[in-house]
Structure formats: C-alpha cells, structure tokens
Design a protein around this motif. Structure first.
Motif, PDB file in Angstrom:
ATOM      1  N   ALA A 400      -8.731  -3.025 -10.988  1.00 32.51           N
ATOM      2  CA  ALA A 400      -8.137  -3.266  -9.792  1.00 32.51           C
ATOM      3  C   ALA A 400      -8.720  -4.585  -8.916  1.00 32.51           C
ATOM      4  O   ALA A 400      -9.756  -4.539  -8.790  1.00 32.51           O
ATOM      5  CB  ALA A 400      -8.055  -2.005  -8.712  1.00 32.51           C
ATOM      6  N   THR A 402      -8.597  -7.423  -6.271  1.00 32.59           N
ATOM      7  CA  THR A 402      -8.223  -7.763  -4.931  1.00 32.59           C
ATOM      8  C   THR A 402      -8.620  -9.180  -4.571  1.00 32.59           C
ATOM      9  O   THR A 402      -9.969  -9.488  -5.164  1.00 32.59           O
ATOM     10  CB  THR A 402      -8.974  -6.966  -4.033  1.00 32.59           C
ATOM     11  OG1 THR A 402      -8.771  -5.346  -4.277  1.00 32.59           O
ATOM     12  CG2 THR A 402      -8.807  -7.065  -2.412  1.00 32.59           C
ATOM     13  N   LYS A 444      -3.149  -7.684  -4.504  1.00 28.79           N
ATOM     14  CA  LYS A 444      -3.941  -6.638  -5.164  1.00 28.79           C
ATOM     15  C   LYS A 444      -3.241  -5.938  -6.433  1.00 28.79           C
ATOM     16  O   LYS A 444      -1.805  -5.768  -6.318  1.00 28.79           O
ATOM     17  CB  LYS A 444      -3.976  -5.452  -4.056  1.00 28.79           C
ATOM     18  CG  LYS A 444      -5.044  -4.178  -4.629  1.00 28.79           C
ATOM     19  CD  LYS A 444      -4.990  -3.231  -3.308  1.00 28.79           C
ATOM     20  CE  LYS A 444      -5.961  -2.142  -3.784  1.00 28.79           C
ATOM     21  NZ  LYS A 444      -7.302  -2.560  -3.812  1.00 28.79           N
ATOM     22  N   GLN A 445      -3.627  -5.943  -7.413  1.00 27.40           N
ATOM     23  CA  GLN A 445      -3.194  -5.527  -8.844  1.00 27.40           C
ATOM     24  C   GLN A 445      -4.120  -4.674  -9.731  1.00 27.40           C
ATOM     25  O   GLN A 445      -5.065  -5.003  -9.635  1.00 27.40           O
ATOM     26  CB  GLN A 445      -2.660  -6.946  -9.655  1.00 27.40           C
ATOM     27  CG  GLN A 445      -2.035  -6.539 -10.759  1.00 27.40           C
ATOM     28  CD  GLN A 445      -1.361  -7.966 -11.342  1.00 27.40           C
ATOM     29  OE1 GLN A 445      -2.081  -8.825 -11.544  1.00 27.40           O
ATOM     30  NE2 GLN A 445      -0.025  -7.941 -11.429  1.00 27.40           N
ATOM     31  N   THR A 446      -3.394  -3.851 -10.554  1.00 28.02           N
ATOM     32  CA  THR A 446      -4.091  -2.891 -11.397  1.00 28.02           C
ATOM     33  C   THR A 446      -3.854  -3.803 -12.929  1.00 28.02           C
ATOM     34  O   THR A 446      -2.639  -4.153 -13.003  1.00 28.02           O
ATOM     35  CB  THR A 446      -3.518  -1.647 -11.592  1.00 28.02           C
ATOM     36  OG1 THR A 446      -3.965  -0.825 -10.309  1.00 28.02           O
ATOM     37  CG2 THR A 446      -4.349  -0.810 -12.350  1.00 28.02           C
ATOM     38  N   ALA A 467       0.438  -4.289  -6.289  1.00 26.57           N
ATOM     39  CA  ALA A 467       0.414  -3.385  -5.381  1.00 26.57           C
ATOM     40  C   ALA A 467       0.778  -4.017  -3.857  1.00 26.57           C
ATOM     41  O   ALA A 467       1.400  -3.649  -2.947  1.00 26.57           O
ATOM     42  CB  ALA A 467      -0.782  -2.346  -5.237  1.00 26.57           C
ATOM     43  N   THR A 468       0.106  -5.349  -3.740  1.00 22.72           N
ATOM     44  CA  THR A 468       0.093  -6.156  -2.498  1.00 22.72           C
ATOM     45  C   THR A 468       0.138  -7.619  -3.065  1.00 22.72           C
ATOM     46  O   THR A 468      -0.532  -7.882  -3.714  1.00 22.72           O
ATOM     47  CB  THR A 468      -1.335  -5.952  -1.589  1.00 22.72           C
ATOM     48  OG1 THR A 468      -1.611  -4.622  -1.426  1.00 22.72           O
ATOM     49  CG2 THR A 468      -1.267  -6.639  -0.504  1.00 22.72           C
ATOM     50  N   ASP A 513      -3.524  -1.997   0.555  1.00 26.41           N
ATOM     51  CA  ASP A 513      -2.475  -1.624  -0.213  1.00 26.41           C
ATOM     52  C   ASP A 513      -1.065  -1.338   0.048  1.00 26.41           C
ATOM     53  O   ASP A 513      -0.979  -0.563   0.482  1.00 26.41           O
ATOM     54  CB  ASP A 513      -3.066  -0.343  -1.291  1.00 26.41           C
ATOM     55  CG  ASP A 513      -2.403  -0.059  -2.437  1.00 26.41           C
ATOM     56  OD1 ASP A 513      -0.879  -0.317  -2.471  1.00 26.41           O
ATOM     57  OD2 ASP A 513      -2.911   0.748  -3.315  1.00 26.41           O
ATOM     58  N   SER A 515       1.650  -0.841  -1.365  1.00 26.84           N
ATOM     59  CA  SER A 515       2.512   0.062  -2.038  1.00 26.84           C
ATOM     60  C   SER A 515       2.208   1.450  -1.426  1.00 26.84           C
ATOM     61  O   SER A 515       3.222   2.228  -1.610  1.00 26.84           O
ATOM     62  CB  SER A 515       2.055   0.032  -3.629  1.00 26.84           C
ATOM     63  OG  SER A 515       0.894   0.381  -3.825  1.00 26.84           O
ATOM     64  N   LYS A 516       0.939   1.645  -1.079  1.00 24.01           N
ATOM     65  CA  LYS A 516       0.773   3.039  -0.359  1.00 24.01           C
ATOM     66  C   LYS A 516       0.784   3.169   1.181  1.00 24.01           C
ATOM     67  O   LYS A 516       0.853   3.963   1.872  1.00 24.01           O
ATOM     68  CB  LYS A 516      -0.630   3.392  -1.006  1.00 24.01           C
ATOM     69  CG  LYS A 516      -0.346   3.777  -2.295  1.00 24.01           C
ATOM     70  CD  LYS A 516      -1.812   4.193  -2.963  1.00 24.01           C
ATOM     71  CE  LYS A 516      -1.904   4.790  -4.245  1.00 24.01           C
ATOM     72  NZ  LYS A 516      -1.541   3.682  -5.258  1.00 24.01           N
ATOM     73  N   ASN A 572      -8.488   2.139  -7.821  1.00 25.72           N
ATOM     74  CA  ASN A 572      -7.608   1.745  -6.717  1.00 25.72           C
ATOM     75  C   ASN A 572      -8.000   2.409  -5.260  1.00 25.72           C
ATOM     76  O   ASN A 572      -7.703   3.368  -4.951  1.00 25.72           O
ATOM     77  CB  ASN A 572      -6.278   2.179  -6.968  1.00 25.72           C
ATOM     78  CG  ASN A 572      -5.297   1.049  -6.561  1.00 25.72           C
ATOM     79  OD1 ASN A 572      -5.659   0.143  -5.767  1.00 25.72           O
ATOM     80  ND2 ASN A 572      -3.963   1.360  -6.707  1.00 25.72           N
ATOM     81  N   VAL A 574      -7.696   2.588  -1.324  1.00 26.58           N
ATOM     82  CA  VAL A 574      -6.723   2.534  -0.466  1.00 26.58           C
ATOM     83  C   VAL A 574      -7.471   1.955   0.942  1.00 26.58           C
ATOM     84  O   VAL A 574      -8.152   2.912   1.514  1.00 26.58           O
ATOM     85  CB  VAL A 574      -6.082   3.667  -0.118  1.00 26.58           C
ATOM     86  CG1 VAL A 574      -4.909   3.694   1.031  1.00 26.58           C
ATOM     87  CG2 VAL A 574      -5.097   4.003  -1.328  1.00 26.58           C
TER      88      VAL A 574
END
Length: 744
Positions: A400, A402, A444-446, A467-468, A513, A515-516, A572, A574
C-alpha cells in the motif's frame, strides 16, 4: 467552568509552605556569609530581560548549567522543565515529539505541524525531523510554557523551545572536547572564533561528531539497534561596522546516519507463535533494512539597526531544508512483512521584520512575518508475498503506497507592548493576525511491487485503482490576543495575571483513504486555545531563594487528533484526523532554587496537570470519557543538588545529583494499551573538575544510574497483518560518560 482539582487548589499552599520553611531555616545557614543566586537572562519577550521580570512561565538553561548536568540533547531538558515532554519520536533517532501543558503533536508525518514551536536563533523549524538537537556551542535554551501566539505566532499553541547558539566575542578562542563512555561512546567537539577586522568582523565555527554502539541488536541480521552516528556543524560571521549596525550570517547542518530503530513486541506473534520475544527491550526480531539517514541544513541572515535611542529595526531572513530516508518494521518479527520504508523531503523560507521601541513608560515590538514551505514524502506498507489472490501471481510484495505533498504559505502581522502605569504596575497588550494557506496532493494505492514501490526505488508490477488521488486547498485566518498585568510587590517579588490565545492551522491528512472515508478530501479544521494564567516570581532572603510559580486554565477547542487503524487484514491503513471537540486543561507549576550555602545549591520543580476531553464525537456519540491526553503525565517533578567547591591552587569542583519523576503516561489518546508507561524516576549524577588555569575541564556524567527501563513511544495496532501488534520504544539505559575539554 470546571472547578480546579485538589492538587491545583493545594499548589498555592505548597508555595507558602516552601517559603515559610525557607524563612525559618535559611537565616541559620546564611548568617555567616554573603551569597546570592546569579541573575538569569532570557529573551522570551524578544528582548533581553531578567527571568524574574518576565510575566511568562519560562524555564531557562544556561550554557554552564547544561554543561554541569551533562546535557546531551534537548530531550534531557524534560527532566527539569515542568509539564513538558521532549522525547525521541517512536521508531526514530532524531525526530522530536514535543508537548507542553498537554498540547503538541505526536505524528511526525509530512503535512502535520507541531503544537510546540522549535526555534534556533529565532528561526522557526517547521518539521520535527532532526529536531532532537545536540547541545553544543550553545548560549542557553529556554522553554516557554503556554500559548505564545502573539510574539512567536505559528504553531506555538502549546509553547516554544528556544535554542540560542553562542554569540561571538570578537576575541580569539579555541575549544576542543572529547568524550568516551558506555556502549562504545566516542565524541569530539571543536569550536572556535577569530577576529578578521578588530572590533568589526569576526568568524566562528563549531563541529560535533558523536558515535555510539547500539544498546541492543537486530537478532536476524546482527546489526546494531539504538546506535548513534551523527555529524553536525555550525558557522557564523558577525559584522559590526558601527555602534548602530549589527549583521550576523549563520549556517548549520546535521547528518544522522544512525541505524533505523527496531521495536520491542509487547504482544506475541500469532503468525510465528514459536518466535520468542527478546528479554532485552533493546534487542529486536525485526528483519527490516536498517538503512537510515536524516539530513537537515539551513542558513540565516540577521540585521539589527538602531534607528535611534528608542527604535531598533531587526530583520531575520532564513532558509532550511531536510531529507529523511528511513525504515520501520510494524510487526517486529522475522517475517518479511509489514515493513515501512519511507522518504521525506522538506524546505522552508521565512522573513521577519521587527521594530522594537523603548520609551519612557513603554516597551514593545511590532512586526510582520512570512513563511513559505513544502513538505513531501512517500511510504510503502509491504505486507509480504503477492500470491495472486487479488490478481495474477507475481513475484514481489503486496504493497500500500501513500505519497503526497503540501505547500504552505503563512502571513502574519503582530504587535506587543508593555505599559508602565506606575512604578509598580505594568500592563501588557498584544495581538497577532495570521493567515495560513495550504495546497495538498494526496495519493494512496494498493500495488504489487518488486521490492518496493517506484517512489522508493523499486518497481510496480501491478496495481489496483487508487484509493486516494486528489489535490485540494484551503486557508484559515485567526487573530490571537495576549493581555495581562504584573504588579511589583517588592523590589524582588512580582505577581502577574494574563490571558493568551494560540492557533494552529488546519490541513489535510496525508494518509487519508478517500475510498473508505470520502470526507478526507475536505481536510480538517484549525485548533485553538484560550489560556488564563496567574503567577508569582520572587527572590527572597537577600536573593538566596528564587521561587517562581504559575496556575493556568485552558479552553482547548477543535483538538487535532490522528486516528488510524488497519483495514483488510493489514496492508491498507484507514486514517482520519479528527477535530476532537473540546477539552479543558488546568494545572500549576512551581520552580524553586535555593543557595543553601556558599557551595551548595538546591533546585526543585513540580508540575501538575489535569487535562480532560469534554467532547469527542465519534459515530454521533460523545466518547470523551474514554479518551485521555497523550504524552501528558499528570505530575512531573525534579530535585537537584549542586555542590560547587573552590579547591584553591587545585582548581574547582562541581558535583551534582538529581532525581526526575514522570507520572503515568498514555501514548494514544483514544485507547489505553500495553504501550502506555507507568510512572518512573530517573537518577543522574555528574562531577566536573575545572583546572586553576581555566584551560582544562574534566567531567564524569552518569545518566539513568538505576538503569530504569521506560518506554517513550510505540505503536498499537489491534488488527495488523491478522494479529494484534503492540510495539514499544525505550529511553536510554544506564550510561556513563567521561569528557575532557581544553579551552584557549
């Protein structure tokens, strides 16, 4: 308004009791000789004053006092500065965690700002990396408690730490100091100065090289843990072409090559149940790369011009930059997982213009200040092998990433003045208008990576939707006020009362994040504090007893708190930065110095703080009763005796011993955990011999002589990599240092 606690109510009585006991016993001790405490000079109000004339709670450490206590870095100052926390941040060697009266910032991530301002020669240091300053070639260090939002402004909502380097005398000087000690400690410091043009131009320089073996070992690799490898240097040039004009050009640098720091697991690993946690807290099972480097450098130009007998113009122009390359192992096991390599990069420039005025019955300062800076960085969270569960099987790690940066521009205008209403009564009034503007980019990415992400020198093999990924900006402005009065009861006793406000700008969560938690793109709001303070500064018994005390009450609003937890089993994070409602902080401080005899001095400090969250809204529910202030022990205290004896033709001897107590400390505000630290006491002692010719000095310094084991920080993850991971980091064990200095 909350009622003061029992301890707070008792503090004034404690002050009276100490004064009475001194009054009863002291005359018997002092009757045979004339002795007095030395005057202490500070610049807490941006001008030179006696400590006893400053209506601010401030603790000052002179160069002699720092030397006699064997002070190595500014974190040692928390031993004797009440209600103050100065610690090495978790998992680092030279990043500073600073709290004063319950207010600070524990998270050193780029984009987050401190709550206690750190200043070197009046230049604000925006980032905590390299903030654990080594003490060498220094004139004094001051710790100012309470919001300094008028004179110092930016991010001094809790207080300020002022590091003042040695000024040049214009006379030729050279000093060489070498030290050896426990764990292979070896140090050398060289400093000197010389005139280039007599009475006009002088140049000075100082270098420091400090190395020490590790307190422990990385058991998987055999590398040293908690070692030290730092080189730092300063150079300055001072030009005084006339009595009215002074110019100082200064530059400094530091390079910390100490190994990355491994932690100590406080919970067993569920993934490797057979792996035994080391008995020694300085040993670690962490298998991470120990490469680490923290660089910091900067320069400043100071110009002072006396326009007239009443007016002085001062300009401070400065630039600083820093780079950090480091690694953290979040599970501290032998598994090649949950490694966090990180890079930080920052630079800042500032300009301050001051106009100081001094007239009949009035003293003050007005000015403007501009700051611009960029802080950026990236870190990976490497979970382990990318096994194809989420996509095609690939070699490498599941990661992950950032990354991001934040640009900051800050503008302020300020004025502060003291008006003498009579010979005894003075009023103080000051204000500062500040506007902060920020623009942040957060990503932010996996990913599946070969070793690391491409941001940290590896290769991206596969990736998932970000995700971000956003850029946003915001601005905040605030007017902060300071008002107060002080009354001279006698020539040697003064009482004061004040109201002061502090402000720290909002910002954007670099770990957010979207996405969440979609609201992360909107950022978080500023925090503010209103503080009422009353105090007394007195010198009694013909200046043989100095007794300073303060009581304070603070309304703390929109407290910025970083909350983070693991999602999806580990990789990941949060994160959310909460403006955690409101809080109330109240407490008191007492500092006493007594010259018991010509040779013997006693020093005592006591800090008490009652800090409580009044409102923390989480999920629509007020959970304030489950939160506690981080890095804020309710009691801090110290007791020190200094024996200074003239040996005649054999020189002189200074011996000291001290005890420093810190109450129970919670590390994270939202949850009590194993990483929290119980109350502890540290015992230090020093002895220094000064040669009669004043050229040679020999010192022997012992720190933590009882070899107390105590935590200074940690991580608490309830669900990291499918298990609970609680990691502790510790203060130095017992050390003994022998130093030899030659000065000419």
């Amino acid at each position: 308004m909350k009622q003061p606690s029992f301890a707070l109510k008792c503090l004034p009585h404690a002050i009276v009791a100490i004064g009475l006991s001194a009054g009863i016993s002291a005359p018997q001790v002092f009757a045979q000789e004339t002795i007095a405490l030395e005057e202490v000079t500070v610049t807490a109000q941006r001008r030179e004053q006696s400590l006893q004339d400053v209506p601010i709670a401030v603790t000052a450490f002179s160069a002699d006092a720092l030397e006699q206590a064997g002070t190595a870095t500014i974190v040692d100052l928390q031993r004797s500065a009440p209600n103050t926390t100065l610690q090495v941040s978790r998992g680092t060697n030279s990043t500073l965690t600073a709290y004063v009266r319950g207010i600070g910032q524990a998270d050193p991530l780029w984009g987050f700002e401190p709550g206690v301002g750190l200043y070197v020669d009046d230049v604000y240091l925006a980032r905590p990396q390299a903030g654990v300053l080594d003490v060498y070639d220094v004139e004094r260090v001051e710790v100012l408690r309470g919001p300094q939002g008028t004179l110092y402004g930016k991010n001094t909502i809790g207080g300020a730490v002022k590091y003042v380097t040695k000024r040049l005398t214009g006379e030729p000087e050279f000093t060489a100091k070498a030290a050896v000690g426990s764990y292979g400690q070896r140090e050398i410091e060289l400093s000197g100065q010389m005139p280039l043009i007599e009475n006009e131009l002088a140049i000075g320089a100082a270098i420091s090289r400090k190395k020490r073996d590790g307190f422990g070992t990385f058991l998987q690799s055999g590398e040293e843990n908690y070692n030290k490898d730092i080189f730092s240097a300063r150079i300055s040039m001072e030009y005084t072409p006339s009595e009215d004009l002074f110019i100082r050009l200064a530059a400094d640098m530091s390079d910390d090559d100490s190994n990355a720091k491994g932690g100590h697991r406080l919970t067993p690993s569920l993934r490797i149940p057979t792996e035994v946690t080391p008995n020694d807290v300085f040993d670690t099972n962490a298998d991470m790369d120990t490469n680490n480097e923290v660089k910091s450098s900067g320069g400043s130009l100071t110009v002072e011009y006396d326009i007239s007998n009443q007016l002085t113009f001062k300009s401070i122009t400065a630039y600083r930059e820093g780079e950090t390359y480091t690694n953290i192992d979040f599970d501290n096991t032998s598994l090649p997982s949950l490694h966090v390599p990180a890079v930080y990069d920052d630079h800042q420039a500032s300009q301050e213009f001051q106009l100081k005025f001094e007239g009949e019955g009035v003293n003050g300062i007005a000015g403007v200040y501009y700051y611009t800076g960029n802080a950026s960085g990236a870190f990976d969270v490497l979970l382990g092998a990318f096994d194809g569960f989420f996509g095609p099987a690939l070699p490498g790690n599941f990661n992950a990433l950032t990354a991001g940066n934040v640009d900051t521009d800050s503008y302020s205008v300020f004025a502060d003045a003291t008006f003498d209403i009579s010979d005894k009564l003075s009023l103080n009034l000051g204000g500062r208008y500040t506007r902060d503007e920020k623009e942040a980019t957060v990503f932010k990415q996996t990913q599946g990576v070969n070793g690391r992400s491409d941001r940290l020198g590896g290769e991206v093999l596969d990736f998932f939707p970000a995700a971000t990924d956003y850029t946003n900006s915001d601005s905040w402005s605030e007017f902060t006020l300071r008002a107060g009065a002080n009354y001279q009861l006698t020539d040697d006793s003064m009482v004061y009362a004040s109201f002061a406000q502090g402000f720290k700008a909002g910002g954007f969560d670099m770990r957010g994040d979207a996405s969440k938690l979609p609201s992360t793109v909107d950022g978080y709001d500023p925090e503010t504090v209103d503080t009422w303070e009353v105090g007394v500064k007195s010198e009694l018994l013909n200046k043989r007893l100095r007794l300073n005390a303060a009581l304070f009450y603070s309304d703390y609003e929109d407290v910025q708190v970083t909350v983070q937890q693991s999602a999806d089993g580990g990789s990941n994070f949060v994160s959310a930065v909460l403006n955690a409602g409101a809080a109330t902080i109240q407490g008191g401080e007492l500092e006493a110095v007594a010259q018991l005899s010509k040779d013997l001095t006693a020093e005592f400090t006591l800090g008490y703080i009652d800090a409580e969250f009044d409102e923390v809204i989480s999920g629509g529910v007020n959970v304030a009763n489950t939160w506690e202030f981080a890095n804020t022990p309710d009691v801090t205290s110290s007791l020190r005796f200094v024996y200074n004896h003239d040996l005649g033709d054999n020189g002189s001897l200074v011996a000291s011993t001290s005890l420093a107590y810190r109450g129970e400390t919670q590390i994270f505000p939202q949850v009590a955990s194993l990483v929290d630290e119980d109350a502890y006491t540290l015992w230090d002692a020093s002895v220094i011999w000064y040669a009669p010719d004043e050229h040679w000095t020999v010192g022997l310094h012992g720190k933590n002589l009882s070899d107390k084991e105590y935590r200074v920080g940690g991580y608490n993850f309830a669900n990291l990599g499918l298990e609970s991971s609680v990691i502790g980091y510790y203060g130095d064990p017992r050390t003994v240092t022998l130093s030899v200095q030659y000065k000419m």
